[in-house]
Motif scaffolding. Structure first.
Motif, PDB file in Angstrom:
ATOM      1  N   LEU A  34       0.820  -1.360  -0.146  1.00  0.00           N
ATOM      2  CA  LEU A  34      -0.087  -0.044   0.032  1.00  0.00           C
ATOM      3  C   LEU A  34       0.847   1.326  -0.041  1.00  0.00           C
ATOM      4  N   LYS A  35       2.061   1.224   0.791  1.00  0.00           N
ATOM      5  CA  LYS A  35       2.790   2.490   0.730  1.00  0.00           C
ATOM      6  C   LYS A  35       3.680   2.625  -0.491  1.00  0.00           C
ATOM      7  N   THR A  36       3.896   1.672  -1.264  1.00  0.00           N
ATOM      8  CA  THR A  36       4.613   1.619  -2.494  1.00  0.00           C
ATOM      9  C   THR A  36       3.685   2.264  -3.614  1.00  0.00           C
ATOM     10  N   GLY A  37       2.370   1.390  -3.565  1.00  0.00           N
ATOM     11  CA  GLY A  37       1.331   1.828  -4.624  1.00  0.00           C
ATOM     12  C   GLY A  37       0.859   3.168  -4.374  1.00  0.00           C
ATOM     13  N   SER A  38       0.673   3.537  -3.118  1.00  0.00           N
ATOM     14  CA  SER A  38       0.283   5.012  -3.103  1.00  0.00           C
ATOM     15  C   SER A  38       1.380   6.140  -3.358  1.00  0.00           C
ATOM     16  N   HIS A  39       2.410   5.809  -2.774  1.00  0.00           N
ATOM     17  CA  HIS A  39       3.582   6.837  -3.482  1.00  0.00           C
ATOM     18  C   HIS A  39       3.605   6.990  -4.847  1.00  0.00           C
ATOM     19  N   TYR A  40       3.687   5.819  -5.452  1.00  0.00           N
ATOM     20  CA  TYR A  40       3.940   5.864  -7.149  1.00  0.00           C
ATOM     21  C   TYR A  40       2.698   6.721  -7.565  1.00  0.00           C
ATOM     22  N   GLN A  41       1.295   6.256  -7.176  1.00  0.00           N
ATOM     23  CA  GLN A  41       0.117   6.689  -7.772  1.00  0.00           C
ATOM     24  C   GLN A  41       0.023   8.039  -7.530  1.00  0.00           C
ATOM     25  N   LEU A  42       0.360   8.519  -6.255  1.00  0.00           N
ATOM     26  CA  LEU A  42       0.335  10.095  -6.126  1.00  0.00           C
ATOM     27  C   LEU A  42       1.222  11.047  -6.871  1.00  0.00           C
ATOM     28  N   VAL A  43       2.510  10.537  -6.771  1.00  0.00           N
ATOM     29  CA  VAL A  43       3.360  11.197  -7.638  1.00  0.00           C
ATOM     30  C   VAL A  43       3.111  11.227  -9.097  1.00  0.00           C
ATOM     31  N   VAL A  65      -3.042   5.864 -16.401  1.00  0.00           N
ATOM     32  CA  VAL A  65      -3.027   4.471 -16.696  1.00  0.00           C
ATOM     33  C   VAL A  65      -1.903   3.634 -16.156  1.00  0.00           C
ATOM     34  N   GLY A  66      -0.807   4.101 -16.259  1.00  0.00           N
ATOM     35  CA  GLY A  66       0.365   3.192 -15.615  1.00  0.00           C
ATOM     36  C   GLY A  66       0.416   3.338 -14.152  1.00  0.00           C
ATOM     37  N   GLY A  67      -0.191   4.431 -13.341  1.00  0.00           N
ATOM     38  CA  GLY A  67      -0.183   4.400 -12.100  1.00  0.00           C
ATOM     39  C   GLY A  67      -1.522   3.497 -11.643  1.00  0.00           C
ATOM     40  N   ALA A  68      -2.594   3.506 -12.261  1.00  0.00           N
ATOM     41  CA  ALA A  68      -3.628   2.686 -11.894  1.00  0.00           C
ATOM     42  C   ALA A  68      -3.156   1.164 -12.135  1.00  0.00           C
ATOM     43  N   ILE A  69      -2.590   0.837 -13.311  1.00  0.00           N
ATOM     44  CA  ILE A  69      -2.033  -0.587 -13.103  1.00  0.00           C
ATOM     45  C   ILE A  69      -0.926  -0.956 -11.994  1.00  0.00           C
ATOM     46  N   PHE A  70      -0.003  -0.072 -11.903  1.00  0.00           N
ATOM     47  CA  PHE A  70       1.014  -0.441 -10.935  1.00  0.00           C
ATOM     48  C   PHE A  70       0.480  -0.473  -9.743  1.00  0.00           C
ATOM     49  N   THR A  82      -4.646 -12.552  -5.301  1.00  0.00           N
ATOM     50  CA  THR A  82      -3.910 -13.526  -5.612  1.00  0.00           C
ATOM     51  C   THR A  82      -2.502 -13.016  -5.945  1.00  0.00           C
ATOM     52  N   ARG A  83      -1.199 -13.633  -5.682  1.00  0.00           N
ATOM     53  CA  ARG A  83      -0.002 -13.157  -5.753  1.00  0.00           C
ATOM     54  C   ARG A  83       0.481 -13.094  -7.389  1.00  0.00           C
ATOM     55  N   TRP A  84      -0.254 -13.644  -8.203  1.00  0.00           N
ATOM     56  CA  TRP A  84      -0.006 -13.534  -9.840  1.00  0.00           C
ATOM     57  C   TRP A  84      -0.099 -12.104 -10.175  1.00  0.00           C
ATOM     58  N   LEU A  85      -0.951 -11.207  -9.557  1.00  0.00           N
ATOM     59  CA  LEU A  85      -1.039  -9.999  -9.915  1.00  0.00           C
ATOM     60  C   LEU A  85       0.332  -9.113 -10.014  1.00  0.00           C
ATOM     61  N   GLY A  86       1.192  -9.605  -8.956  1.00  0.00           N
ATOM     62  CA  GLY A  86       2.452  -8.914  -9.000  1.00  0.00           C
ATOM     63  C   GLY A  86       3.024  -9.332 -10.268  1.00  0.00           C
ATOM     64  N   ALA A  87       2.794 -10.216 -11.140  1.00  0.00           N
ATOM     65  CA  ALA A  87       3.417 -10.258 -12.419  1.00  0.00           C
ATOM     66  C   ALA A  87       2.950  -9.190 -13.450  1.00  0.00           C
ATOM     67  N   VAL A  88       1.911  -8.524 -13.036  1.00  0.00           N
ATOM     68  CA  VAL A  88       1.231  -7.460 -13.781  1.00  0.00           C
ATOM     69  C   VAL A  88       1.726  -6.221 -13.498  1.00  0.00           C
ATOM     70  N   THR A  89       2.084  -6.121 -12.099  1.00  0.00           N
ATOM     71  CA  THR A  89       2.550  -4.654 -11.814  1.00  0.00           C
ATOM     72  C   THR A  89       3.952  -4.039 -12.628  1.00  0.00           C
ATOM     73  N   PRO A  90       4.663  -4.720 -13.121  1.00  0.00           N
ATOM     74  CA  PRO A  90       5.749  -4.073 -14.039  1.00  0.00           C
ATOM     75  C   PRO A  90       5.371  -3.462 -15.123  1.00  0.00           C
ATOM     76  N   ILE A  91       3.925  -3.809 -15.595  1.00  0.00           N
ATOM     77  CA  ILE A  91       3.463  -3.272 -16.796  1.00  0.00           C
ATOM     78  C   ILE A  91       3.306  -2.055 -16.658  1.00  0.00           C
ATOM     79  N   GLY A  92       2.484  -1.777 -15.385  1.00  0.00           N
ATOM     80  CA  GLY A  92       2.371  -0.251 -15.129  1.00  0.00           C
ATOM     81  C   GLY A  92       3.514   0.369 -14.819  1.00  0.00           C
ATOM     82  N   GLY A  93       4.487  -0.130 -14.264  1.00  0.00           N
ATOM     83  CA  GLY A  93       5.646   0.413 -14.072  1.00  0.00           C
ATOM     84  C   GLY A  93       6.423   0.863 -15.501  1.00  0.00           C
ATOM     85  N   ALA A  94       6.401  -0.024 -16.434  1.00  0.00           N
ATOM     86  CA  ALA A  94       6.896   0.284 -17.606  1.00  0.00           C
ATOM     87  C   ALA A  94       6.207   1.452 -18.239  1.00  0.00           C
TER      88      ALA A  94
END
Length: 109
Positions: A34-43, A65-70, A82-94
């Motif tokens: 939550l801390k990581t997600g909120s930081h990146y989304q807010l920025v 869009v990237g912030g929402a996905i990440f 589920t933890r497989w969502l962690g594999a989608v996170t880098p798509i948002g980061g990219a």
């Protein structure tokens, strides 16, 4: 520009809510997600609004869009997804990286 600005503002609100939940209502690994997600989304909500002011609509959309996905994948994992969502996170980061590169190209003068 209007709908992108609205989404960016809502993104900022979600980021603050997620950060507050992480600080006061979550436990374990969920706190960090939550801390990581909120930081990146807010920025990137702020970056989207700035990009709009610079007349760079494409990068603004990419930030939202990237912030929402990440952040969204991290939030979902934090609330029991589920933890497989962690594999989608880098798509948002990219997408966020692409947004920054696109913004640099857009304002190069």
């Amino acid at each position: 520009m209007g709908w992108i600005a609205i989404l960016a503002a809502l993104s900022g609100a979600v980021a603050v809510a997620a950060g507050a939940f992480g600080a006061h209502g979550a436990e374990g690994k969920a706190v960090e997600w939550l801390k990581t997600g909120s930081h990146y989304q807010l920025v990137h909500a702020v970056a989207a609004l700035i990009a709009l002011r610079l007349d760079a609509r494409g990068p603004a959309v990419t930030f939202v869009v990237g912030g929402a996905i990440f952040a969204g994948t991290l939030y979902l994992m934090a609330i029991g997804g589920t933890r497989w969502l962690g594999a989608v996170t880098p798509i948002g980061g990219a997408a966020l990286i692409v947004g920054w590169l696109w913004l640099a190209w857009s304002v190069r003068g």
